[in-house]
Scaffold this motif. Structure first.
Motif, PDB file in Angstrom:
ATOM      1  N   LEU A  51     -63.098 -26.919 -68.883  1.00  0.00           N
ATOM      2  CA  LEU A  51     -62.872 -25.579 -68.343  1.00  0.00           C
ATOM      3  C   LEU A  51     -64.164 -24.981 -67.792  1.00  0.00           C
ATOM      4  O   LEU A  51     -64.170 -24.408 -66.686  1.00  0.00           O
ATOM      5  CB  LEU A  51     -62.287 -24.673 -69.432  1.00  0.00           C
ATOM      6  CG  LEU A  51     -61.906 -23.263 -69.011  1.00  0.00           C
ATOM      7  CD1 LEU A  51     -60.825 -23.295 -67.943  1.00  0.00           C
ATOM      8  CD2 LEU A  51     -61.463 -22.455 -70.217  1.00  0.00           C
ATOM      9  N   VAL A  52     -65.276 -25.156 -68.512  1.00  0.00           N
ATOM     10  CA  VAL A  52     -66.574 -24.651 -68.036  1.00  0.00           C
ATOM     11  C   VAL A  52     -66.988 -25.387 -66.764  1.00  0.00           C
ATOM     12  O   VAL A  52     -67.482 -24.772 -65.807  1.00  0.00           O
ATOM     13  CB  VAL A  52     -67.647 -24.764 -69.143  1.00  0.00           C
ATOM     14  CG1 VAL A  52     -69.029 -24.476 -68.589  1.00  0.00           C
ATOM     15  CG2 VAL A  52     -67.317 -23.845 -70.300  1.00  0.00           C
ATOM     16  N   ALA A  53     -66.759 -26.699 -66.734  1.00  0.00           N
ATOM     17  CA  ALA A  53     -67.098 -27.472 -65.537  1.00  0.00           C
ATOM     18  C   ALA A  53     -66.257 -27.022 -64.345  1.00  0.00           C
ATOM     19  O   ALA A  53     -66.758 -26.918 -63.219  1.00  0.00           O
ATOM     20  CB  ALA A  53     -66.903 -28.962 -65.803  1.00  0.00           C
ATOM     21  N   LEU A  54     -65.004 -26.743 -64.565  1.00  0.00           N
ATOM     22  CA  LEU A  54     -64.134 -26.269 -63.481  1.00  0.00           C
ATOM     23  C   LEU A  54     -64.607 -24.917 -62.952  1.00  0.00           C
ATOM     24  O   LEU A  54     -64.630 -24.695 -61.735  1.00  0.00           O
ATOM     25  CB  LEU A  54     -62.688 -26.163 -63.979  1.00  0.00           C
ATOM     26  CG  LEU A  54     -61.639 -25.732 -62.972  1.00  0.00           C
ATOM     27  CD1 LEU A  54     -61.567 -26.737 -61.827  1.00  0.00           C
ATOM     28  CD2 LEU A  54     -60.282 -25.589 -63.646  1.00  0.00           C
ATOM     29  N   GLU A 102     -62.950 -28.016 -55.799  1.00  0.00           N
ATOM     30  CA  GLU A 102     -63.262 -28.963 -54.715  1.00  0.00           C
ATOM     31  C   GLU A 102     -64.342 -29.968 -55.127  1.00  0.00           C
ATOM     32  O   GLU A 102     -64.265 -31.151 -54.810  1.00  0.00           O
ATOM     33  CB  GLU A 102     -63.742 -28.208 -53.460  1.00  0.00           C
ATOM     34  CG  GLU A 102     -62.739 -27.273 -52.854  1.00  0.00           C
ATOM     35  CD  GLU A 102     -62.806 -25.889 -53.493  1.00  0.00           C
ATOM     36  OE1 GLU A 102     -63.886 -25.526 -54.003  1.00  0.00           O
ATOM     37  OE2 GLU A 102     -61.789 -25.188 -53.506  1.00  0.00           O
ATOM     38  N   ARG A 103     -65.373 -29.502 -55.817  1.00  0.00           N
ATOM     39  CA  ARG A 103     -66.506 -30.378 -56.153  1.00  0.00           C
ATOM     40  C   ARG A 103     -66.387 -31.023 -57.528  1.00  0.00           C
ATOM     41  O   ARG A 103     -67.174 -31.901 -57.872  1.00  0.00           O
ATOM     42  CB  ARG A 103     -67.808 -29.581 -56.095  1.00  0.00           C
ATOM     43  CG  ARG A 103     -68.121 -29.113 -54.685  1.00  0.00           C
ATOM     44  CD  ARG A 103     -69.483 -28.510 -54.582  1.00  0.00           C
ATOM     45  NE  ARG A 103     -69.702 -27.521 -55.646  1.00  0.00           N
ATOM     46  CZ  ARG A 103     -70.796 -26.804 -55.780  1.00  0.00           C
ATOM     47  NH1 ARG A 103     -71.759 -26.946 -54.914  1.00  0.00           N
ATOM     48  NH2 ARG A 103     -70.918 -25.930 -56.745  1.00  0.00           N
ATOM     49  N   LEU A 104     -65.437 -30.635 -58.342  1.00  0.00           N
ATOM     50  CA  LEU A 104     -65.314 -31.175 -59.698  1.00  0.00           C
ATOM     51  C   LEU A 104     -65.050 -32.682 -59.720  1.00  0.00           C
ATOM     52  O   LEU A 104     -65.711 -33.401 -60.484  1.00  0.00           O
ATOM     53  CB  LEU A 104     -64.233 -30.426 -60.477  1.00  0.00           C
ATOM     54  CG  LEU A 104     -64.095 -30.842 -61.954  1.00  0.00           C
ATOM     55  CD1 LEU A 104     -65.394 -30.577 -62.698  1.00  0.00           C
ATOM     56  CD2 LEU A 104     -62.944 -30.092 -62.601  1.00  0.00           C
ATOM     57  N   PRO A 105     -64.142 -33.243 -58.892  1.00  0.00           N
ATOM     58  CA  PRO A 105     -63.934 -34.699 -58.935  1.00  0.00           C
ATOM     59  C   PRO A 105     -65.198 -35.493 -58.559  1.00  0.00           C
ATOM     60  O   PRO A 105     -65.514 -36.517 -59.182  1.00  0.00           O
ATOM     61  CB  PRO A 105     -62.831 -34.956 -57.917  1.00  0.00           C
ATOM     62  CG  PRO A 105     -62.121 -33.661 -57.812  1.00  0.00           C
ATOM     63  CD  PRO A 105     -63.159 -32.600 -58.027  1.00  0.00           C
ATOM     64  N   GLY A 106     -65.937 -35.024 -57.565  1.00  0.00           N
ATOM     65  CA  GLY A 106     -67.190 -35.706 -57.183  1.00  0.00           C
ATOM     66  C   GLY A 106     -68.234 -35.618 -58.285  1.00  0.00           C
ATOM     67  O   GLY A 106     -68.956 -36.583 -58.567  1.00  0.00           O
ATOM     68  N   ALA A 107     -68.320 -34.461 -58.935  1.00  0.00           N
ATOM     69  CA  ALA A 107     -69.278 -34.290 -60.025  1.00  0.00           C
ATOM     70  C   ALA A 107     -68.909 -35.170 -61.217  1.00  0.00           C
ATOM     71  O   ALA A 107     -69.782 -35.762 -61.866  1.00  0.00           O
ATOM     72  CB  ALA A 107     -69.349 -32.825 -60.444  1.00  0.00           C
TER      73      ALA A 107
END
Length: 115
Positions: A14-17, A23-28
Motif C-alpha cells: 500500500l505504501v509503495a502504491l 503507473e510506475r509500481l510494476p516497473g519498480a
C-alpha cells in the motif's frame, strides 16, 4: 529468517502504491526483484568461494596430519629394530656413498715415510 506476515506485506504494498503510483509500481517491483536476485547470486557465490577455501584448508590440514603420522610410524619402526640393524644404513644408501666417495674423502691414511 524474517518473520513477515501478510499484514506487513499488505502495508508495504500500500505504501509503495502511494509513493510510486499505479503507473510506475510494476516497473519498480520488477527493478527491485532484479536487484534482490543479483544480491542473492552474489552472496551465494561468495558463500561458495568461502566454503571452497575452507575445504581446501581442510585438505591441507589432513595431508599435514598424515605426513606427521607417517613420520611417527617410521620413528616407531626404527626404534623397534635391533641396534645392529638400526645403525646400518639402507642397502641402496651404502652403494651410493661408496660410488661417490673420492680417494681424498676416504678414511685411509697413506703410510708415513721417515725422512
Amino acid at each position: 529468517m524474517f518473520e513477515i506476515g501478510f499484514s506487513e506485506l499488505l502495508l508495504v504494498g500500500l505504501v509503495a502504491l502511494l509513493v510510486f503510483g499505479p503507473e510506475r509500481l510494476p516497473g519498480a517491483a520488477r527493478l527491485a526483484g532484479l536487484w534482490i536476485g543479483r544480491l542473492k547470486r552474489s552472496f551465494q557465490s561468495v558463500k561458495q568461494e568461502v566454503e571452497r577455501e575452507l575445504g581446501a584448508d581442510e585438505v591441507r590440514r589432513q595431508l599435514h596430519n598424515e605426513q606427521i603420522l607417517q613420520m611417527e610410524r617410521e620413528l616407531q619402526q626404527s626404534q623397534q629394530l635391533p641396534p645392529a640393524l638400526a645403525a646400518e644404513p639402507p642397502a641402496g644408501a651404502a652403494d651410493a656413498t661408496a660410488d661417490s666417495a673420492s680417494p681424498a674423502a676416504t678414511s685411509e691414511v697413506p703410510p708415513v715415510r721417515p725422512a
